[in-house]
Design a protein around this motif. Structure first.
Motif, PDB file in Angstrom:
ATOM      1  N   LEU A 168       1.053  -4.277   7.328  1.00  0.00           N
ATOM      2  CA  LEU A 168       2.091  -4.983   6.575  1.00  0.00           C
ATOM      3  C   LEU A 168       2.156  -4.494   5.131  1.00  0.00           C
ATOM      4  CD1 LEU A 168       1.638  -8.596   7.966  1.00  0.00           C
ATOM      5  CD2 LEU A 168       3.486  -6.974   8.469  1.00  0.00           C
ATOM      6  N   ALA A 169       1.007  -4.185   4.538  1.00  0.00           N
ATOM      7  CA  ALA A 169       0.987  -3.672   3.169  1.00  0.00           C
ATOM      8  C   ALA A 169       1.703  -2.322   3.089  1.00  0.00           C
ATOM      9  CB  ALA A 169      -0.445  -3.560   2.667  1.00  0.00           C
ATOM     10  N   ILE A 170       1.527  -1.482   4.091  1.00  0.00           N
ATOM     11  CA  ILE A 170       2.237  -0.198   4.125  1.00  0.00           C
ATOM     12  C   ILE A 170       3.736  -0.447   4.209  1.00  0.00           C
ATOM     13  CG2 ILE A 170       2.692   1.873   5.496  1.00  0.00           C
ATOM     14  CD1 ILE A 170      -0.298   1.822   6.265  1.00  0.00           C
ATOM     15  N   ILE A 171       4.136  -1.308   5.128  1.00  0.00           N
ATOM     16  CA  ILE A 171       5.566  -1.610   5.294  1.00  0.00           C
ATOM     17  C   ILE A 171       6.152  -2.170   4.003  1.00  0.00           C
ATOM     18  CG2 ILE A 171       7.179  -3.175   6.476  1.00  0.00           C
ATOM     19  CD1 ILE A 171       5.486  -2.667   9.049  1.00  0.00           C
ATOM     20  N   ASN A 172       5.424  -3.080   3.335  1.00  0.00           N
ATOM     21  CA  ASN A 172       5.903  -3.652   2.070  1.00  0.00           C
ATOM     22  C   ASN A 172       6.045  -2.588   0.987  1.00  0.00           C
ATOM     23  OD1 ASN A 172       6.036  -6.264   3.081  1.00  0.00           O
ATOM     24  ND2 ASN A 172       3.977  -6.786   2.403  1.00  0.00           N
ATOM     25  N   GLY A 173       5.187  -1.571   1.019  1.00  0.00           N
ATOM     26  CA  GLY A 173       5.201  -0.544  -0.012  1.00  0.00           C
ATOM     27  C   GLY A 173       6.234   0.554   0.185  1.00  0.00           C
ATOM     28  N   LEU A 174       6.794   0.654   1.390  1.00  0.00           N
ATOM     29  CA  LEU A 174       7.759   1.718   1.665  1.00  0.00           C
ATOM     30  C   LEU A 174       8.973   1.633   0.750  1.00  0.00           C
ATOM     31  CD1 LEU A 174       7.843   1.608   5.584  1.00  0.00           C
ATOM     32  CD2 LEU A 174       6.672   3.307   4.146  1.00  0.00           C
ATOM     33  N   ALA A 175       9.452   2.779   0.318  1.00  0.00           N
ATOM     34  CA  ALA A 175      10.679   2.830  -0.473  1.00  0.00           C
ATOM     35  C   ALA A 175      11.855   2.420   0.404  1.00  0.00           C
ATOM     36  CB  ALA A 175      10.898   4.246  -1.010  1.00  0.00           C
TER      37      ALA A 175
ATOM     38  N   ALA B  82       0.844  -1.185   0.000  1.00  0.00           N
ATOM     39  CA  ALA B  82       0.000   0.000   0.000  1.00  0.00           C
ATOM     40  C   ALA B  82       0.879   1.233   0.000  1.00  0.00           C
ATOM     41  CB  ALA B  82      -0.911  -0.013   1.226  1.00  0.00           C
ATOM     42  N   LEU B  83       0.406   2.270  -0.646  1.00  0.00           N
ATOM     43  CA  LEU B  83       1.126   3.552  -0.700  1.00  0.00           C
ATOM     44  C   LEU B  83       2.527   3.337  -1.259  1.00  0.00           C
ATOM     45  CD1 LEU B  83      -0.135   4.887   2.742  1.00  0.00           C
ATOM     46  CD2 LEU B  83      -1.179   5.182   0.506  1.00  0.00           C
ATOM     47  N   LEU B  84       2.583   2.642  -2.379  1.00  0.00           N
ATOM     48  CA  LEU B  84       3.811   2.189  -3.014  1.00  0.00           C
ATOM     49  C   LEU B  84       4.820   3.310  -3.258  1.00  0.00           C
ATOM     50  CD1 LEU B  84       5.037  -0.432  -4.062  1.00  0.00           C
ATOM     51  CD2 LEU B  84       4.093   0.114  -6.293  1.00  0.00           C
ATOM     52  N   GLY B  85       6.032   3.069  -2.788  1.00  0.00           N
ATOM     53  CA  GLY B  85       7.139   3.985  -3.019  1.00  0.00           C
ATOM     54  C   GLY B  85       7.220   5.147  -2.063  1.00  0.00           C
ATOM     55  N   ALA B  86       6.417   5.132  -1.001  1.00  0.00           N
ATOM     56  CA  ALA B  86       6.453   6.238  -0.036  1.00  0.00           C
ATOM     57  C   ALA B  86       7.870   6.424   0.490  1.00  0.00           C
ATOM     58  CB  ALA B  86       5.487   5.971   1.116  1.00  0.00           C
ATOM     59  N   LYS B  87       8.341   7.672   0.459  1.00  0.00           N
ATOM     60  CA  LYS B  87       9.699   7.935   0.934  1.00  0.00           C
ATOM     61  C   LYS B  87       9.791   9.173   1.812  1.00  0.00           C
ATOM     62  CE  LYS B  87      10.829   9.531  -3.707  1.00  0.00           C
ATOM     63  NZ  LYS B  87      11.638   9.234  -4.870  1.00  0.00           N
ATOM     64  N   VAL B  88       8.647   9.667   2.273  1.00  0.00           N
ATOM     65  CA  VAL B  88       8.628  10.760   3.240  1.00  0.00           C
ATOM     66  C   VAL B  88       7.830  10.311   4.458  1.00  0.00           C
ATOM     67  CG1 VAL B  88       8.927  12.620   1.547  1.00  0.00           C
ATOM     68  CG2 VAL B  88       6.627  11.851   2.125  1.00  0.00           C
ATOM     69  N   ALA B  89       8.075  10.947   5.584  1.00  0.00           N
ATOM     70  CA  ALA B  89       7.428  10.580   6.842  1.00  0.00           C
ATOM     71  C   ALA B  89       5.923  10.398   6.650  1.00  0.00           C
ATOM     72  CB  ALA B  89       7.709  11.639   7.895  1.00  0.00           C
TER      73      ALA B  89
END
Length: 154
Positions: free
Chosen positions: A111-118, A90-97
């Motif tokens: 877990l989907a958020i964590i998986n999507g983090l840059a 989720a929120l793929l490629g997020a790289k800001v707080a």
């Protein structure tokens, strides 16, 4: 502040303005059949108190520079859907707080958020604010997935 709007469908767009759905207290459904590219998510869903589930499949956060208040006062948001069933993201490629501390998300959404983090290895560390209640839903290994990408979990 469209307090009567309950559902919205967005075309293939790049959202460049913050506060798009701020204080849309009756908003229950946001449809993005073509995905969504965000350059800012500042206060995007702030105060969307009726939103309980959000499908973020195809949302590209890679160019997003501000997520402050994105999910603030979304006290019923429990599910973020996205990615494949094998490895949802989720929120793929997020790289800001990013903060989801005021949303009682289910474990799969966290877990989907964590998986999507840059992966920020070698870059400036960012913070994923989960809040104590959400953080308690995760194991140390699941949290390590984020910290191994140079994210601080709060």
């Amino acid at each position: 502040s469209c307090t009567l709007m309950q559902e919205v469908t967005l075309p293939n767009v790049v959202l460049t303005a913050g506060s798009v759905f701020k204080s849309c207290s009756s908003l229950r459904e946001v449809n993005t059949p073509f995905g969504l590219r965000l350059s800012t998510a500042l206060n995007m869903f702030y105060g969307c108190s009726s939103l309980s589930s959000l499908d973020v499949s195809g949302w590209d956060m890679g160019a997003c520079t501000n997520t402050a208040g994105m999910f603030q006062n979304t006290s019923y948001l429990s599910t973020l859907l996205g990615g494949s069933q094998d490895k949802p993201s989720a929120l793929l490629g997020a790289k800001v707080a990013l903060s989801v501390s005021q949303s009682p998300l289910d474990k799969a959404s966290l877990l989907a958020i964590i998986n999507g983090l840059a992966d920020l290895t070698g870059k400036t560390q960012q913070t994923l604010a989960l809040g104590a209640t959400n953080k308690a839903k995760l194991t140390a290994d699941e949290i390590a997935t984020a910290t191994n990408k140079n994210w601080k979990i709060a």
